[in-house]
Write a protein that holds these residues in place. Sequence first.
Motif, PDB file in Angstrom:
ATOM      1  N   ASP A 101       0.825  -1.202   0.000  1.00  0.00           N
ATOM      2  CA  ASP A 101       0.000   0.000   0.000  1.00  0.00           C
ATOM      3  C   ASP A 101       0.863   1.257   0.000  1.00  0.00           C
ATOM      4  N   TRP A 102       0.284   2.358  -0.439  1.00  0.00           N
ATOM      5  CA  TRP A 102       1.010   3.628  -0.449  1.00  0.00           C
ATOM      6  C   TRP A 102       1.504   3.995   0.946  1.00  0.00           C
ATOM      7  N   ASP A 103       0.679   3.768   1.974  1.00  0.00           N
ATOM      8  CA  ASP A 103       1.075   4.202   3.319  1.00  0.00           C
ATOM      9  C   ASP A 103       2.143   3.317   3.940  1.00  0.00           C
ATOM     10  N   SER A 105       4.914   2.625   2.053  1.00  0.00           N
ATOM     11  CA  SER A 105       5.968   2.802   1.048  1.00  0.00           C
ATOM     12  C   SER A 105       6.507   4.223   1.067  1.00  0.00           C
ATOM     13  N   LEU A 107       5.715   6.490  -0.741  1.00  0.00           N
ATOM     14  CA  LEU A 107       4.654   7.443  -1.060  1.00  0.00           C
ATOM     15  C   LEU A 107       3.825   7.840   0.160  1.00  0.00           C
ATOM     16  N   HIS A 108       4.146   7.315   1.325  1.00  0.00           N
ATOM     17  CA  HIS A 108       3.238   7.467   2.474  1.00  0.00           C
ATOM     18  C   HIS A 108       3.011   8.915   2.878  1.00  0.00           C
ATOM     19  N   ALA A 113       1.415  11.967  -4.678  1.00  0.00           N
ATOM     20  CA  ALA A 113       1.206  10.571  -5.084  1.00  0.00           C
ATOM     21  C   ALA A 113       0.103  10.459  -6.127  1.00  0.00           C
ATOM     22  N   ARG A 117       0.039   8.888 -10.164  1.00  0.00           N
ATOM     23  CA  ARG A 117      -0.908   7.945 -10.755  1.00  0.00           C
ATOM     24  C   ARG A 117      -1.563   8.542 -12.001  1.00  0.00           C
ATOM     25  N   SER A 159       7.936  12.196  -7.505  1.00  0.00           N
ATOM     26  CA  SER A 159       8.303  11.219  -6.481  1.00  0.00           C
ATOM     27  C   SER A 159       9.521  11.663  -5.683  1.00  0.00           C
ATOM     28  N   GLU A 190      -5.577   6.228  -4.507  1.00  0.00           N
ATOM     29  CA  GLU A 190      -4.807   4.989  -4.496  1.00  0.00           C
ATOM     30  C   GLU A 190      -5.670   3.848  -5.031  1.00  0.00           C
ATOM     31  N   VAL A 283       1.969   0.070  -5.577  1.00  0.00           N
ATOM     32  CA  VAL A 283       3.399   0.145  -5.280  1.00  0.00           C
ATOM     33  C   VAL A 283       3.956  -1.258  -5.074  1.00  0.00           C
ATOM     34  N   ILE A 295       6.560   1.518  -8.975  1.00  0.00           N
ATOM     35  CA  ILE A 295       5.120   1.743  -9.067  1.00  0.00           C
ATOM     36  C   ILE A 295       4.609   1.161 -10.376  1.00  0.00           C
TER      37      ILE A 295
END
Length: 491
Positions: A101-103, A105, A107-108, A113, A117, A159, A190, A283, A295
């Motif tokens: 998940d983004w949170d 990684s 990207l959190h 973010a 996408r 990023s 996400e 991710v 990603i």
Amino acid sequence: MFSVRGRGVARLAAATLVSGLVASSAIALAGPAMAEDGSGAAATLGGLKESGKIRIESDRGNSTQRGGLFDLTVDGGGSLQAYCIDLWTSTDAGTKYRETDWDKSTLHDNPNAGKIRWILQNSYPEVNDLGALAGKAGVDALTGDEAATATQAAIWKYSDNVKATPEDPEAKALAEYLVAEAAKAPDQEEPKVSLAASPASVAGKAGDKLGPVKVTTTAADGTVKVSLPADAPANVKVVDKDGKAVTAASNNSELFLDVPAGTPDGSTKISLEAETEVAIGRVFGSIEGHEQTLILAGSSKSSVNAEVTAAWAKKGAVPAVTVAENCAKGGLDITASNEGDEDWTFEVQGTSFTIAAGESKTVTVPVAEDTAYDFTITGPNGFSKSFQGVLDCKTAPSPEPSTGTPSETPSTTPSTGTPSETPSASPSTPAPSTTTDASTGTTGTTGTTGGDLAETGSSNATPMIAGIAVALVLAGGGAVFFLRKKKAAGQ
């Protein structure tokens, strides 16, 4: 020409610290913690499929990196394409990755973010009409290499907060278009995980239905296979909320494990499997070592899986535990619940926690950034569960900017293969060597290996390894927690 830095032999832990998590009963624990329950797609990095040179301007100085589109092979079948979202970190062909998940990684905490996408959804390879992309960029034509290079450059802008300019003029034009349009476009949410089960661990008494476990998936309705291992007790089965035995599930399904009264104390696993396309924007983080975060840009129909651990006992405390990375707090969240009829006490790093019957608590165990963890918890009735992962929540830290004008020097550790020019050293960053040294994992510009080794990102990352082991001792079994410092870029 491709080159590779050696994988450090010194990945073993260097020191041991006995601390712990002490419990009084059987325990069910799911992993690996990187994806909490080992859910989604797992894949192996192949190489850099289409790419080009990109000029980077940042507080590290100026450099030229090769960037573009990666290919990965999915465990169990399928293929993926991905871009880098971790410029200053390197990676190797053969690196194992898992959907996350983004949170959990890099990207959190990235407010851009959603813009990344948007770029993925509106550029190559999702938009495979190169003529249409060329028209939007205001150029006559684009090749796959140019489109991939442009897309990677635009992604790095959001990023890693750098100015990334492709050397090729057509690729440069497309990158500028993507950056400008993403800045104006609404942020994209996400995407959903390809397959997950929550919670990843359940427990209860014999005679109860353990659960519910909620299934989340992008697979078509009814196509998630549900099964128990061959050694599961014959009278134990997976059922729906009405108690009907099931062998398949869909998105938002709720599953239970029916454990009839009189079943001896024990544990088992519920396995979920499906074939589906993984959503663009998911991710992928490395399973072992501090490697470049990726990603997803494209997916074939791929094999995905999830697993739930279940435990039951006739009386006493009946705990269940799940572990998940928490990038916001910089550690691992250990969520422990007690479905029994007695209090359950456990200890984490010298602090004791008591969970009354029917209660649940979450505690966060600090883990240093770029640190690998590897621990196993065992319990009565042959229960054993292992957790492996790396807390990789940040892009590599930037050194203090040089006071002089940066100049280009040859790469010593290309991030995944092709030599690139790296920035001149700042006072805190030694200039890279051009000789090969297997003991430190650096390779000069003349080193080669195979022909499919991918490259994007930093080329001055020398592995830095430190070790801490924490013994987590449980009643009926023990656990060892190894923490290993991995490849801090810029060291």
